[in-house]
Design an enzyme around this catalytic site. Structure first.
Site, PDB file in Angstrom:
ATOM      1  N   HIS A  45      -0.712  -5.177   8.869  1.00 35.83           N
ATOM      2  CA  HIS A  45      -1.558  -6.359   8.671  1.00 35.83           C
ATOM      3  C   HIS A  45      -1.290  -7.446   9.701  1.00 35.83           C
ATOM      4  O   HIS A  45      -1.846  -8.542   9.570  1.00 35.83           O
ATOM      5  CB  HIS A  45      -1.302  -6.978   7.286  1.00 35.83           C
ATOM      6  CG  HIS A  45      -1.478  -6.063   6.139  1.00 35.83           C
ATOM      7  ND1 HIS A  45      -1.117  -6.415   4.848  1.00 35.83           N
ATOM      8  CD2 HIS A  45      -1.983  -4.815   6.046  1.00 35.83           C
ATOM      9  CE1 HIS A  45      -1.384  -5.412   4.021  1.00 35.83           C
ATOM     10  NE2 HIS A  45      -1.899  -4.425   4.731  1.00 35.83           N
ATOM     11  N   LYS A  78      -8.934  -3.028   9.230  1.00 35.38           N
ATOM     12  CA  LYS A  78      -7.848  -3.819   9.804  1.00 35.38           C
ATOM     13  C   LYS A  78      -8.357  -4.837  10.820  1.00 35.38           C
ATOM     14  O   LYS A  78      -9.527  -4.879  11.171  1.00 35.38           O
ATOM     15  CB  LYS A  78      -6.803  -2.903  10.444  1.00 35.38           C
ATOM     16  CG  LYS A  78      -6.092  -1.997   9.445  1.00 35.38           C
ATOM     17  CD  LYS A  78      -5.361  -2.782   8.375  1.00 35.38           C
ATOM     18  CE  LYS A  78      -4.449  -1.925   7.504  1.00 35.38           C
ATOM     19  NZ  LYS A  78      -5.176  -0.942   6.686  1.00 35.38           N
ATOM     20  N   ARG A 111      -1.340  12.518  18.360  1.00 34.47           N
ATOM     21  CA  ARG A 111      -1.886  11.901  19.565  1.00 34.47           C
ATOM     22  C   ARG A 111      -3.215  11.201  19.278  1.00 34.47           C
ATOM     23  O   ARG A 111      -4.093  11.758  18.626  1.00 34.47           O
ATOM     24  CB  ARG A 111      -2.086  12.952  20.659  1.00 34.47           C
ATOM     25  CG  ARG A 111      -0.813  13.598  21.163  1.00 34.47           C
ATOM     26  CD  ARG A 111      -1.091  14.508  22.353  1.00 34.47           C
ATOM     27  NE  ARG A 111      -1.976  15.605  21.984  1.00 34.47           N
ATOM     28  CZ  ARG A 111      -1.572  16.837  21.655  1.00 34.47           C
ATOM     29  NH1 ARG A 111      -0.266  17.130  21.641  1.00 34.47           N
ATOM     30  NH2 ARG A 111      -2.444  17.767  21.349  1.00 34.47           N
ATOM     31  N   TYR A 118       5.465  25.597  27.559  1.00 32.59           N
ATOM     32  CA  TYR A 118       5.587  25.578  26.103  1.00 32.59           C
ATOM     33  C   TYR A 118       7.048  25.529  25.659  1.00 32.59           C
ATOM     34  O   TYR A 118       7.456  26.231  24.745  1.00 32.59           O
ATOM     35  CB  TYR A 118       4.867  26.785  25.479  1.00 32.59           C
ATOM     36  CG  TYR A 118       3.401  26.820  25.856  1.00 32.59           C
ATOM     37  CD1 TYR A 118       2.495  25.941  25.260  1.00 32.59           C
ATOM     38  CD2 TYR A 118       2.934  27.698  26.823  1.00 32.59           C
ATOM     39  CE1 TYR A 118       1.153  25.949  25.621  1.00 32.59           C
ATOM     40  CE2 TYR A 118       1.591  27.708  27.200  1.00 32.59           C
ATOM     41  CZ  TYR A 118       0.717  26.828  26.598  1.00 32.59           C
ATOM     42  OH  TYR A 118      -0.610  26.828  26.968  1.00 32.59           O
ATOM     43  N   ARG A 144       6.603  18.577  22.342  1.00 32.92           N
ATOM     44  CA  ARG A 144       6.424  19.010  23.731  1.00 32.92           C
ATOM     45  C   ARG A 144       6.660  17.845  24.688  1.00 32.92           C
ATOM     46  O   ARG A 144       6.002  16.807  24.577  1.00 32.92           O
ATOM     47  CB  ARG A 144       5.015  19.551  23.912  1.00 32.92           C
ATOM     48  CG  ARG A 144       4.787  20.362  25.172  1.00 32.92           C
ATOM     49  CD  ARG A 144       3.376  20.939  25.160  1.00 32.92           C
ATOM     50  NE  ARG A 144       3.162  21.845  26.270  1.00 32.92           N
ATOM     51  CZ  ARG A 144       1.994  22.435  26.537  1.00 32.92           C
ATOM     52  NH1 ARG A 144       0.945  22.194  25.752  1.00 32.92           N
ATOM     53  NH2 ARG A 144       1.879  23.253  27.563  1.00 32.92           N
ATOM     54  N   ASP A 159       6.682  -2.848   8.768  1.00 35.34           N
ATOM     55  CA  ASP A 159       5.338  -2.361   8.499  1.00 35.34           C
ATOM     56  C   ASP A 159       4.403  -3.522   8.839  1.00 35.34           C
ATOM     57  O   ASP A 159       4.203  -4.440   8.044  1.00 35.34           O
ATOM     58  CB  ASP A 159       5.196  -1.943   7.040  1.00 35.34           C
ATOM     59  CG  ASP A 159       3.817  -1.372   6.718  1.00 35.34           C
ATOM     60  OD1 ASP A 159       2.861  -1.662   7.464  1.00 35.34           O
ATOM     61  OD2 ASP A 159       3.692  -0.644   5.717  1.00 35.34           O
ATOM     62  N   PHE A 161       0.852  -1.185   0.000  1.00 40.31           N
ATOM     63  CA  PHE A 161       0.000   0.000   0.000  1.00 40.31           C
ATOM     64  C   PHE A 161       0.891   1.239   0.000  1.00 40.31           C
ATOM     65  O   PHE A 161       1.968   1.250   0.587  1.00 40.31           O
ATOM     66  CB  PHE A 161      -0.925  -0.006   1.225  1.00 40.31           C
ATOM     67  CG  PHE A 161      -1.911   1.118   1.235  1.00 40.31           C
ATOM     68  CD1 PHE A 161      -2.908   1.201   0.270  1.00 40.31           C
ATOM     69  CD2 PHE A 161      -1.849   2.116   2.194  1.00 40.31           C
ATOM     70  CE1 PHE A 161      -3.820   2.247   0.258  1.00 40.31           C
ATOM     71  CE2 PHE A 161      -2.752   3.167   2.203  1.00 40.31           C
ATOM     72  CZ  PHE A 161      -3.742   3.234   1.243  1.00 40.31           C
ATOM     73  N   GLN A 209      -6.982   1.137  11.011  1.00 38.35           N
ATOM     74  CA  GLN A 209      -7.974   1.669  10.070  1.00 38.35           C
ATOM     75  C   GLN A 209      -9.189   0.728  10.030  1.00 38.35           C
ATOM     76  O   GLN A 209      -9.115  -0.419  10.464  1.00 38.35           O
ATOM     77  CB  GLN A 209      -7.308   1.820   8.693  1.00 38.35           C
ATOM     78  CG  GLN A 209      -8.206   2.290   7.585  1.00 38.35           C
ATOM     79  CD  GLN A 209      -8.835   1.144   6.825  1.00 38.35           C
ATOM     80  OE1 GLN A 209      -8.406  -0.009   6.923  1.00 38.35           O
ATOM     81  NE2 GLN A 209      -9.874   1.444   6.070  1.00 38.35           N
TER      82      GLN A 209
END
Length: 387
Positions: free
Chosen positions: A164, A190, A236, A226, A219, A161, A90, A187
């Protein structure tokens, strides 16, 4: 709707959910903090996912593409570097590196497992290579023994990767026990899902902490002034998604068990159909979660394959054409492409070229069906291919 053999009953739906997801969503809602810095669902999911895969360090992120991109960035991938990827995968496998400014070098895959060819990966290593990315295609592990040897001899690390491959094992070792970075996707299609989401397993605490800072806009934990340490982005995961993924993880083992029982039957039935070659399973990949049920029909044209897929879908079989070789997409050439033509890459990747034209796959919910339905699915495929 086309006439001919069809399924007698519907295959199981996907995604699957029950009161475990409902309970988790309410738990996330009522804790009063819906992002990871104030809630507890993401932290809990990371611990559970890491333990399940034999790792001490997991970081949940927004999606699988971001998981790859963040992992590669932590590994030092950027302008002036190269990343070796399988040509048959993919597009996120390449885009994650290309968007960091790296050049992607596609190499060919094994014609039977559809995973990266270690010998081709070794030949592609250069002084600029920063990572080699095996893709565990459809849950089938790439040859990690050979790839570990390539990595050791070249000094170039691997990034798995594993989009799967939730729950997969290689020679009895879980993904997180293989000593390399691994990225996952959650996703909607999956093996476990919250619609979107991803995770990265890291072999060291230092890498995991570096990734945490970058995934939170540079951060550090606990910062109130900050003081952003690095460049980064907001990758996140939210608390609601994490609560759903905790429930999905809890039922994954049972689903893998069912798919592992069904694939040998369906594979043997597909192999009896003239001209059909099911994906070969490497016996060292001793637990395969079967994200896709893949098979080839050598000699079929792309036009005919598309017609076959459409007809299978009409008859109740969730079929898809397989991935296109990444260099046969416009997206690949927008940035970070090697100084080679499409024809040159095609000559170097004959197996990927063939898979681009002749490979099909069935959604993993197919393998959650009954034994009787495996016979029905094979009968439908035989009828469609023979018509």
């Amino acid at each position: 709707m086309s006439s001919g053999v069809r399924l007698g009953s519907d295959l199981p739906a996907w995604p699957q959910y029950d009161d475990a997801e409902r309970t988790g969503l309410i738990r996330a809602l009522e804790q009063g903090q819906w992002w990871r810095m104030g809630g507890g669902e993401v932290d809990a999911f990371e611990r559970e996912f890491a333990e399940y895969h034999g790792s001490e360090h997991a970081l949940a992120v927004t999606n699988g593409t971001h998981a790859l991109e963040l992992a590669l960035e932590v590994m030092g991938v950027g302008p002036g570097t190269e990343v070796i990827v399988p040509a048959f995968t993919f597009i996120s496998s390449s885009q994650a590196a290309q968007r960091l400014g790296a050049v992607v070098v596609p190499v060919d895959v094994d014609p039977e497992t559809y995973c990266i060819d270690p010998a081709e990966a070794a030949r592609a290593v250069s002084a600029k290579t920063r990572a080699i990315m095996p893709v565990h295609m459809a849950g089938q592990f790439a040859d990690m023994d050979a790839l570990d040897k390539v990595a050791a001899e070249s000094g170039v690390p691997l990034i798995q990767d594993a989009a799967h491959a939730q729950g997969a094992t290689w020679n009895g070792h879980r993904v997180g026990e293989l000593g390399s970075v691994a990225a996952f996707s959650f996703q909607n299609g999956k093996l476990m899902t919250a619609g979107e989401g991803g995770a990265v397993l890291f072999p060291t605490a230092e890498m995991a902490e570096h990734a945490f800072v970058r995934h939170s806009c540079g951060r550090p934990r606990g910062d109130r002034g900050y003081f952003h340490r690095t460049s980064g982005s907001n990758f996140r995961l939210n608390e609601f998604s994490a609560s759903v993924l905790r429930a999905q993880l809890a039922r994954l083992d049972g689903q893998i068990g069912t798919r592992e029982e069904r694939w040998p039957l369906l594979s043997s039935l597909l192999a009896e159909i003239p001209g059909v070659l099911p994906q070969r399973m490497d016996p060292r990949a001793d637990r395969n979660p079967h994200y896709m049920a893949m098979f080839r029909v050598p000699g079929i044209t792309e036009e005919r394959r598309a017609q076959v897929v459409d007809t299978l879908v009409e008859r109740g079989v969730p079929a898809f054409v397989a991935f296109r070789s990444i260099y046969r997409t416009d997206a690949f050439w927008e940035m970070g492409a090697p100084d080679l033509s499409v024809d040159e890459l095609a000559r170097r990747c004959p197996n990927s070229e063939a898979l681009t034209s002749d490979c099909l796959w069935l959604h993993h919910r197919t393998l959650l069906g009954t034994e009787e339905q495996m016979h029905e699915v094979a009968a439908v495929i035989a009828d469609v291919l023979g018509s």
